[in-house]
Structure formats: structure tokens, C-alpha cells
Design a protein around this motif. Structure first.
Motif, PDB file in Angstrom:
ATOM      1  N   TYR A  98       6.979   2.090  -6.908  1.00 13.52           N
ATOM      2  CA  TYR A  98       5.971   2.906  -7.603  1.00 13.52           C
ATOM      3  C   TYR A  98       6.511   4.323  -7.519  1.00 13.52           C
ATOM      4  CZ  TYR A  98       2.646  -1.007  -7.412  1.00 13.52           C
ATOM      5  OH  TYR A  98       2.017  -2.221  -7.563  1.00 13.52           O
ATOM      6  N   GLY A 117      -1.720  -4.320   1.861  1.00 13.27           N
ATOM      7  CA  GLY A 117      -0.602  -3.421   1.613  1.00 13.27           C
ATOM      8  C   GLY A 117       0.766  -4.060   1.805  1.00 13.27           C
ATOM      9  N   ALA A 118       0.822  -5.360   2.059  1.00 12.34           N
ATOM     10  CA  ALA A 118       2.112  -6.035   2.287  1.00 12.34           C
ATOM     11  C   ALA A 118       2.937  -6.137   1.008  1.00 12.34           C
ATOM     12  CB  ALA A 118       1.880  -7.428   2.868  1.00 12.34           C
ATOM     13  N   GLY A 119       2.249  -6.105  -0.146  1.00  9.79           N
ATOM     14  CA  GLY A 119       2.983  -6.162  -1.417  1.00  9.79           C
ATOM     15  C   GLY A 119       2.653  -7.373  -2.269  1.00  9.79           C
ATOM     16  N   LYS A 120       1.542  -8.034  -1.980  1.00 10.35           N
ATOM     17  CA  LYS A 120       1.185  -9.271  -2.702  1.00 10.35           C
ATOM     18  C   LYS A 120       0.847  -8.982  -4.171  1.00 10.35           C
ATOM     19  CE  LYS A 120      -2.182 -10.065   0.200  1.00 10.35           C
ATOM     20  NZ  LYS A 120      -2.071  -8.826   1.019  1.00 10.35           N
ATOM     21  N   THR A 121      -0.033  -8.004  -4.375  1.00 12.19           N
ATOM     22  CA  THR A 121      -0.400  -7.658  -5.753  1.00 12.19           C
ATOM     23  C   THR A 121       0.822  -7.150  -6.512  1.00 12.19           C
ATOM     24  OG1 THR A 121      -2.669  -7.130  -5.127  1.00 12.19           O
ATOM     25  CG2 THR A 121      -1.861  -6.131  -7.157  1.00 12.19           C
ATOM     26  N   THR A 122       1.644  -6.376  -5.841  1.00 12.58           N
ATOM     27  CA  THR A 122       2.845  -5.841  -6.495  1.00 12.58           C
ATOM     28  C   THR A 122       3.781  -6.978  -6.914  1.00 12.58           C
ATOM     29  OG1 THR A 122       2.628  -3.871  -5.119  1.00 12.58           O
ATOM     30  CG2 THR A 122       4.719  -4.176  -6.252  1.00 12.58           C
ATOM     31  N   GLN A 173      -6.719 -13.452   0.632  1.00 13.50           N
ATOM     32  CA  GLN A 173      -6.940 -12.928   1.992  1.00 13.50           C
ATOM     33  C   GLN A 173      -7.677 -13.940   2.856  1.00 13.50           C
ATOM     34  OE1 GLN A 173      -6.054 -10.223   3.537  1.00 13.50           O
ATOM     35  NE2 GLN A 173      -5.367  -8.821   1.949  1.00 13.50           N
TER      36      GLN A 173
HETATM   37  P1  ATP Z   1      -4.039  -5.513  -0.851  1.00  8.87           P
HETATM   38  O1  ATP Z   1      -4.583  -6.783  -0.356  1.00  8.87           O
HETATM   39  O2  ATP Z   1      -4.520  -4.321  -0.083  1.00  8.87           O
HETATM   40  O3  ATP Z   1      -4.138  -5.335  -2.349  1.00  8.87           O
HETATM   41  P2  ATP Z   1      -1.251  -6.120  -1.218  1.00  8.87           P
HETATM   42  O4  ATP Z   1      -0.477  -6.956  -0.281  1.00  8.87           O
HETATM   43  O5  ATP Z   1      -1.648  -6.735  -2.509  1.00  8.87           O
HETATM   44  O6  ATP Z   1      -2.482  -5.544  -0.463  1.00  8.87           O
HETATM   45  P3  ATP Z   1      -0.069  -4.071  -2.806  1.00  8.87           P
HETATM   46  O7  ATP Z   1      -1.318  -3.741  -3.534  1.00  8.87           O
HETATM   47  O8  ATP Z   1       0.986  -4.820  -3.531  1.00  8.87           O
HETATM   48  O9  ATP Z   1      -0.387  -4.829  -1.479  1.00  8.87           O
HETATM   49  O10 ATP Z   1       0.545  -2.708  -2.264  1.00  8.87           O
HETATM   50  C1  ATP Z   1       1.806  -2.633  -1.623  1.00  8.87           C
HETATM   51  C2  ATP Z   1       2.099  -1.183  -1.248  1.00  8.87           C
HETATM   52  O11 ATP Z   1       2.227  -0.404  -2.421  1.00  8.87           O
HETATM   53  C3  ATP Z   1       1.008  -0.530  -0.420  1.00  8.87           C
HETATM   54  O12 ATP Z   1       1.643   0.256   0.569  1.00  8.87           O
HETATM   55  C4  ATP Z   1       0.275   0.349  -1.397  1.00  8.87           C
HETATM   56  O13 ATP Z   1      -0.237   1.483  -0.771  1.00  8.87           O
HETATM   57  C5  ATP Z   1       1.365   0.721  -2.369  1.00  8.87           C
HETATM   58  N1  ATP Z   1       0.851   0.942  -3.727  1.00  8.87           N
HETATM   59  C6  ATP Z   1       0.068   0.099  -4.436  1.00  8.87           C
HETATM   60  N2  ATP Z   1      -0.198   0.594  -5.665  1.00  8.87           N
HETATM   61  C7  ATP Z   1       0.433   1.777  -5.740  1.00  8.87           C
HETATM   62  C8  ATP Z   1       0.568   2.790  -6.753  1.00  8.87           C
HETATM   63  N3  ATP Z   1      -0.009   2.648  -7.938  1.00  8.87           N
HETATM   64  N4  ATP Z   1       1.294   3.881  -6.453  1.00  8.87           N
HETATM   65  C9  ATP Z   1       1.896   4.026  -5.247  1.00  8.87           C
HETATM   66  N5  ATP Z   1       1.823   3.120  -4.252  1.00  8.87           N
HETATM   67  C10 ATP Z   1       1.111   2.010  -4.491  1.00  8.87           C
END
Ligand code: ATP
Length: 232
Positions: free
Chosen positions: A11, A37-42, A190
Motif C-alpha cells: 500500500y 492485520g496479518a494480511g488476509k484481506t490484502t 476470524q
Molecule cells: P483484519 O482482520 O484486521 O482485516 P487482515 O489480516 O485482513 O486483518 P489486512 O487488512 O490485509 O489484514 O491488512 C494488512 C496490513 O496492511 C495491516 O498492517 C494494515 O494496517 C495495512 N493496511 C490495510 N489497508 C491499508 C491501506 N489502505 N493503506 C495502508 N495500509 C493498509
């Protein structure tokens, strides 16, 4: 069906996914686990082309889809159900479903009727406005709308988040039914009980990298992994 190879996603300047690889075979339900914040959504956004990886490859049914725009990836057969559901509030349930219908194809395997078989509740409320639905109803509608696009692979981002236990049960039942219909699913969840009840296989993510992989049984019996990486 899907092979993700060594993807790196950012990002801006923030490096989020590090050489992440995973595979999903046709008909499998694979869960992606990990702390907030592990990166699952990403990972899901990377597959869908919403946050395209800067490095690495994504192969879906023998096509290299990295770099494609999300619309083309959806057309190729990947359905995405985002965490925030994206229901159109002024449209009825049925209008929302029709918007999800894949255009330009005659081999429509998902129809309103078939979707209502998986989610009978939606049929009962088909004329209600999207904005007047409960969280559980919205989630069902969001999954059902993705099905109307005839996906071969469904990406589900935390489908049970914030829902009452009885509604969670209903959703698990519906997703299990999709599995029986041989739908391929990548599930971010989760709720570990939901994930382990549905998944054939799980990947555990930590700080943007896959740190463990195994059957639901393996995760269930691995207490150290559960406490160190999942905080359970
Ligand atoms: P959650 O259950 O909280 O959604 P996750 O495992 O899905 O967690 P992600 O949403 O993929 O995690 O986020 C991974 C990392 O990327 C986190 O550190 C988050 O802060 C960061 N992040 C997410 N979206 C953005 C963005 N638009 N800009 C910058 N950093 C981001």
C-alpha cells in the motif's frame, strides 16, 4: 484451480505481503487464518486485482491473471464478497441479485431460483430494500449476489463478522451447501470454529507471510500454533 506464487503487495510504500504463495484445488474450501492485520484481506484484494501485487504471479485456471483489472478477473470466474458487503440500500433484495447476474453468457448455472434454494430467507424478503436488512440478511445477499455472477472460485472475507450465533449457524449451513455443490472457496475467517468446520485446508498468515499450512485437524490439534499465531 488457483495458484498464487510469491506475490508481494504494497500500500504505497508499505510492504504488506512478502513472497506469499498458496494453492487451491477445484472443489476445495481453504481458510486463511491469522491475527488482525496479518494480511488476509490484502491477499484477497491481491487475487481480485483490487490491490495488484508488484511482484509474483497469480494463475487461475491456466491464465496468468496478475495485472488484469478486477472486472476482468470477475468475468474470468472469481467472485468476491467483501467484508463490508456493499449492498445497494435503495434496491430490493431481488434487484441487488439481478445486478450480480453475469451478462453476455448463455450458460447461466446460477439463477434466482437456485440462489433462493441455498438462501430460502432471501426469497421471503425479496421485495425488501437492501438498506432495511439485518447484518445476517445482508451477508447472505452479498454471497448470493456473487453467486449470480457464476463464479468458479468464491473469495469470502469474514462472512460471519458481527453476526449473532444463530445467524452464523445459518451461514455455515449455506456455505457447507455450496461446498457440497463443489464450489471452490477461499475463506477469510476470524471465527476459528467456523473456519475449522468448513475448511479442508488452512493457511496461517503472520506479518504478510504464510507461516503454517495444514488440515483443519492439524490446526485444531496444534495448541502452540493456535496460541502463538492466532491468539487463541
Ligand atoms: P483484519 O482482520 O484486521 O482485516 P487482515 O489480516 O485482513 O486483518 P489486512 O487488512 O490485509 O489484514 O491488512 C494488512 C496490513 O496492511 C495491516 O498492517 C494494515 O494496517 C495495512 N493496511 C490495510 N489497508 C491499508 C491501506 N489502505 N493503506 C495502508 N495500509 C493498509
Amino acid at each position: 484451480m488457483l495458484e498464487v506464487r510469491d506475490i508481494n503487495t504494497y500500500y504505497g510504500n508499505a510492504h504488506i505481503l512478502f513472497d506469499l504463495s498458496l494453492t487451491i484445488a477445484a472443489g476445495e474450501c481453504v481458510a486463511l487464518l491469522g491475527r488482525n492485520g496479518a494480511g488476509k484481506t490484502t491477499t484477497l484484494r491481491s487475487i481480485m486485482g483490487l490491490s495488484p501485487p508488484r511482484k509474483g504471479a497469480i494463475e487461475f485456471r491456466s491464465a496468468e491473471i496478475q495485472g488484469w483489472v478486477p472486472y476482468r478477473i470477475a468475468q474470468a470466474g472469481i467472485g468476491f464478497v467483501p467484508e463490508d458487503r456493499r449492498i445497494f440500500p435503495v434496491l430490493t433484495v431481488e434487484e441487488n441479485l439481478k445486478l450480480g447476474q453475469k451478462r453476455g453468457t448463455s450458460e447461466t448455472t446460477w439463477s434466482l431460483e437456485r440462489v433462493y434454494q441455498v438462501f430460502p430467507k432471501l426469497k421471503q424478503i425479496k421485495d425488501r430494500a437492501g438498506g432495511n436488512l439485518s447484518g445476517g440478511e445482508q451477508q447472505m445477499l452479498s454471497i448470493a449476489r456473487a453467486l449470480m455472477g457464476n463464479p468458479d472460485l468464491l473469495l469470502l472475507d469474514e462472512p460471519t463478522e458481527g453476526l449473532a450465533p444463530i445467524v452464523v449457524e445459518e451461514l455455515v449451513h449455506a456455505i457447507a451447501r455450496l461446498k457440497q455443490d463443489a464450489m471452490t472457496v477461499l475463506l477469510v475467517e476470524q471465527n476459528i470454529n467456523v473456519a475449522l468446520a468448513l475448511a479442508d485446508r488452512c493457511y496461517v498468515l503472520d506479518h504478510g507471510a504464510i507461516v503454517a499450512e495444514g488440515s483443519a485437524e492439524f490446526i485444531r490439534n496444534n495448541e502452540k500454533l493456535r496460541s502463538d499465531l492466532l491468539g487463541i
